[in-house]
Design an enzyme around this catalytic site. Structure first.
Site, mmCIF file in Angstrom:
data_model
loop_
_atom_site.group_PDB
_atom_site.id
_atom_site.type_symbol
_atom_site.label_atom_id
_atom_site.label_comp_id
_atom_site.label_asym_id
_atom_site.label_seq_id
_atom_site.Cartn_x
_atom_site.Cartn_y
_atom_site.Cartn_z
ATOM 1 C CE1 TYR A 54 4.369 16.192 22.657
ATOM 2 C CE2 TYR A 54 6.694 15.626 22.969
ATOM 3 C CZ TYR A 54 5.350 15.454 23.292
ATOM 4 O OH TYR A 54 4.992 14.545 24.270
ATOM 5 C CB SER A 55 9.754 19.425 24.097
ATOM 6 O OG SER A 55 10.639 20.134 23.273
ATOM 7 C CB THR B 192 7.023 14.435 27.392
ATOM 8 O OG1 THR B 192 8.205 13.948 26.776
ATOM 9 C CG2 THR B 192 6.924 15.927 27.083
ATOM 10 C CG ASP B 193 11.838 12.069 28.568
ATOM 11 O OD1 ASP B 193 11.182 12.410 27.551
ATOM 12 O OD2 ASP B 193 12.605 11.090 28.574
ATOM 13 C CD GLU B 194 10.448 14.576 23.163
ATOM 14 O OE1 GLU B 194 10.397 15.611 22.493
ATOM 15 O OE2 GLU B 194 10.317 13.444 22.675
ATOM 16 C CE LYS C 35 2.689 16.864 27.088
ATOM 17 N NZ LYS C 35 1.282 16.412 27.293
HETATM 18 P P1 NAD Z 1 -1.195 9.823 20.866
HETATM 19 O O1 NAD Z 1 -0.835 10.813 19.813
HETATM 20 O O2 NAD Z 1 -1.127 8.378 20.571
HETATM 21 O O3 NAD Z 1 -2.690 10.122 21.374
HETATM 22 C C1 NAD Z 1 -3.159 11.405 21.621
HETATM 23 C C2 NAD Z 1 -4.684 11.343 21.764
HETATM 24 O O4 NAD Z 1 -5.153 12.674 22.029
HETATM 25 C C3 NAD Z 1 -5.401 10.859 20.520
HETATM 26 O O5 NAD Z 1 -6.403 9.917 20.854
HETATM 27 C C4 NAD Z 1 -6.016 12.120 19.938
HETATM 28 O O6 NAD Z 1 -7.212 11.883 19.212
HETATM 29 C C5 NAD Z 1 -6.265 12.929 21.196
HETATM 30 N N1 NAD Z 1 -6.327 14.378 20.914
HETATM 31 C C6 NAD Z 1 -5.451 15.123 20.189
HETATM 32 N N2 NAD Z 1 -5.878 16.394 20.108
HETATM 33 C C7 NAD Z 1 -7.025 16.464 20.832
HETATM 34 C C8 NAD Z 1 -7.933 17.506 21.132
HETATM 35 N N3 NAD Z 1 -7.749 18.758 20.654
HETATM 36 N N4 NAD Z 1 -9.002 17.246 21.911
HETATM 37 C C9 NAD Z 1 -9.204 15.990 22.389
HETATM 38 N N5 NAD Z 1 -8.408 14.941 22.103
HETATM 39 C C10 NAD Z 1 -7.325 15.180 21.337
HETATM 40 O O7 NAD Z 1 -0.310 10.217 22.116
HETATM 41 P P2 NAD Z 1 0.392 9.279 23.212
HETATM 42 O O8 NAD Z 1 1.701 8.860 22.704
HETATM 43 O O9 NAD Z 1 -0.576 8.274 23.682
HETATM 44 O O10 NAD Z 1 0.651 10.387 24.365
HETATM 45 C C11 NAD Z 1 -0.354 10.670 25.326
HETATM 46 C C12 NAD Z 1 0.169 11.712 26.286
HETATM 47 O O11 NAD Z 1 1.335 11.237 26.934
HETATM 48 C C13 NAD Z 1 0.569 13.034 25.616
HETATM 49 O O12 NAD Z 1 0.201 14.083 26.476
HETATM 50 C C14 NAD Z 1 2.081 12.946 25.494
HETATM 51 O O13 NAD Z 1 2.663 14.215 25.518
HETATM 52 C C15 NAD Z 1 2.414 12.150 26.739
HETATM 53 N N6 NAD Z 1 3.648 11.340 26.659
HETATM 54 C C16 NAD Z 1 3.838 10.472 25.604
HETATM 55 C C17 NAD Z 1 4.990 9.682 25.584
HETATM 56 C C18 NAD Z 1 5.247 8.694 24.463
HETATM 57 O O14 NAD Z 1 6.330 8.124 24.409
HETATM 58 N N7 NAD Z 1 4.308 8.445 23.562
HETATM 59 C C19 NAD Z 1 5.938 9.777 26.617
HETATM 60 C C20 NAD Z 1 5.708 10.684 27.653
HETATM 61 C C21 NAD Z 1 4.551 11.446 27.669
HETATM 62 O O1 DAU Z 2 10.555 11.098 25.458
HETATM 63 C C1 DAU Z 2 9.161 11.071 25.430
HETATM 64 C C2 DAU Z 2 8.672 11.383 24.033
HETATM 65 O O2 DAU Z 2 8.984 10.252 23.229
HETATM 66 C C3 DAU Z 2 7.181 11.692 23.978
HETATM 67 O O3 DAU Z 2 6.915 12.854 24.696
HETATM 68 C C4 DAU Z 2 6.708 11.868 22.520
HETATM 69 O O4 DAU Z 2 5.308 12.050 22.496
HETATM 70 C C5 DAU Z 2 7.090 10.623 21.752
HETATM 71 O O5 DAU Z 2 6.743 10.790 20.394
HETATM 72 C C6 DAU Z 2 8.578 10.315 21.877
HETATM 73 O O6 DAU Z 2 9.377 11.317 21.178
HETATM 74 P P1 DAU Z 2 10.657 10.922 20.290
HETATM 75 O O7 DAU Z 2 10.893 11.977 19.319
HETATM 76 O O8 DAU Z 2 11.781 10.485 21.154
HETATM 77 O O9 DAU Z 2 10.058 9.576 19.593
HETATM 78 P P2 DAU Z 2 10.156 9.029 18.073
HETATM 79 O O10 DAU Z 2 9.581 7.644 18.090
HETATM 80 O O11 DAU Z 2 9.609 9.998 17.092
HETATM 81 O O12 DAU Z 2 11.719 8.925 17.840
HETATM 82 C C7 DAU Z 2 12.551 8.138 18.679
HETATM 83 C C8 DAU Z 2 13.980 8.293 18.194
HETATM 84 O O13 DAU Z 2 14.120 7.677 16.905
HETATM 85 C C9 DAU Z 2 14.406 9.731 17.998
HETATM 86 O O14 DAU Z 2 15.788 9.863 18.343
HETATM 87 C C10 DAU Z 2 14.223 9.988 16.504
HETATM 88 C C11 DAU Z 2 14.526 8.622 15.905
HETATM 89 N N1 DAU Z 2 13.766 8.270 14.659
HETATM 90 C C12 DAU Z 2 12.421 8.424 14.662
HETATM 91 C C13 DAU Z 2 11.671 8.103 13.546
HETATM 92 C C14 DAU Z 2 10.164 8.279 13.531
HETATM 93 C C15 DAU Z 2 14.442 7.745 13.568
HETATM 94 O O15 DAU Z 2 15.672 7.574 13.600
HETATM 95 N N2 DAU Z 2 13.702 7.408 12.473
HETATM 96 C C16 DAU Z 2 12.349 7.579 12.394
HETATM 97 O O16 DAU Z 2 11.739 7.270 11.336
#
Ligand code: NAD
Ligand code: DAU
Length: 353
Positions: A159-160, A134-136, A163
């Protein structure tokens, strides 16, 4: 059937993972695709119901924290490649309970690296361990600048930090044990199948049900949004064309202040739900800020664009519309999620705000 390669995709039942699994199963019938997922609250096999019966698709319910389960999985399939997405992914949950993040994101990644190391040994020809990050990990930007592949790490949430730790371990294993590794760091994804704890699907669900839309702080934080299929296409490209030892940043060049994004979403939803324009905006509710809330993320993805020829497809308004349409069409998917533990989560997370 004789497969050319066997690829492990971890976390394939989650949001991004399910799009990656579907893409690989459809595009590469010559690969045996094994989806290993623990099925936590975020994992949902419904996301992959359409490919369940495909000959090149296999599901294994596996916890990556469980060393023995990982060893058994590797012995059973003898993988040629790993695309590692399994993680605890929600920042707010990492603030209220960091331990699980340390276990899955750090220990789980080390378990996979150790399994790869012992199975691949010194001959890693044709093998690749691809870590999705992630970019975080880069921390927070002020008004100027972008994250590049050489930006120093400065994670600010549990979280970050977890990661970042896993990224370091992946690179260290690559360097020390000569395992071919690649890392990509992506910005915020949105699109179908995202669990409604994240901003966009949470807001869609609340607008639909005419509930308050919680906006943290003043809504001025900025995120760089990318449609999930664009992340998936980048992962495909990097897995096949990326250079071992390299890092690639993936981003949408699409920065939005949270409040502007929510307003756009409200307008789209008003029109889709035949509500008078301005109706949903009235639901916007400013709530207590997230502790340590990162101000701005913005990715420079020029390396990926110039070296591998990647570019994202839909513009944001189009991508958001596709997303809203999906959530309004897939009511059963959403209802099943919000009728379970989700309500408890929502009350715990938002009642004190
Ligand atoms: P998500 O939370 O939707 O899915 C995570 C999956 O991992 C789920 O299916 C869960 O069951 C599985 N999991 C969790 N713990 C586990 C374990 N101990 N063993 C096996 N499986 C397990 O997450 P996502 O948003 O799809 O993110 C996927 C990946 O991409 C993550 O590594 C996250 O850090 C990265 N990422 C996400 C975003 C985003 O915006 N969502 C952006 C950049 C990177
Ligand atoms: O940047 C990549 C990341 O983006 C991933 O690595 C993470 O897995 C993913 O969850 C996401 O993280 P953020 O914290 O940026 O996403 P989130 O959707 O939780 O929040 C987006 C923005 O909105 C953040 O500035 C917090 C704000 N927010 C979020 C929620 C859930 C609100 O204002 N209200 C809310 O209820």
């Amino acid at each position: 059937m004789n497969f050319k390669k066997t690829i492990l995709i971890t976390g394939g039942a989650g949001f991004i993972g399910s799009h990656v699994v579907r893409r690989f199963v459809a595009r590469y019938p010559e690969y045996r695709i094994v989806n290993a997922d623990k099925l936590t609250y975020a994992g949902n096999l419904e996301n992959l119901a359409d490919i369940e019966g495909r000959e090149n698709y296999f599901f294994e319910r596996t916890d990556i924290v469980d060393k023995k389960a990982i060893a058994d999985l590797f012995a059973k399939y003898r993988f040629d490649g790993v695309i590692h997405l399994a993680a605890e992914s929600h920042v707010d949950r990492s603030i209220s309970g960091p331990d699980e993040f340390v276990q899955t994101n750090i220990i789980g990644t080390v378990n996979l690296l150790n399994a790869v190391r012992s199975q691949w040994g010194s001959d890693c020809t044709g093998k690749l361990f691809y870590h999705i990050s992630t970019d975080e990990v880069f921390g927070s930007l002020s008004k100027e600048g972008y994250f590049t592949e050489t930006t120093p790490y400065d994670p600010k949430s549990p979280y970050s930090a977890s990661k970042a730790s896993s990224d370091h371990l992946v690179r260290a294993y690559g360097h020390t044990y000569n395992i071919p590794v690649v890392v990509s760091n992506c910005s915020n994804n949105y699109g179908p199948n995202q669990f409604p704890e994240k901003l966009i699907p949470l807001a869609i669900n609340n607008i639909k049900n005419q509930k308050p839309i919680p906006v943290y702080g003043k809504g001025e934080n900025i995120r760089d949004w990318l449609y999930v299929e664009d992340h998936s296409s980048a992962i495909d490209l990097i897995f096949h064309k990326g250079k071992a030892g390299e890092t690639y940043n993936i981003g949408g060049n699409n920065e939005w202040k949270n409040i502007d994004l929510i307003r756009l979403l409200c307008r789209i939803m008003d029109s889709k739900l035949d509500r008078l324009e301005g109706t949903s905006e009235k639901l916007i509710t400013y709530v207590k800020d997230r502790p340590g809330h990162d101000q701005r993320y913005a990715i420079d993805s020029s390396k990926l664009q110039n070296e591998l020829g990647w570019s994202p497809i839909p513009d944001f308004a189009k991508g958001l519309e596709l997303t809203v349409d999906w959530y309004l069409r897939n009511t059963q998917w959403l209802e099943r999620i919000i009728s379970g533990d989700y309500e408890k989560y929502y009350d715990t997370m938002y009642s004190g705000r």
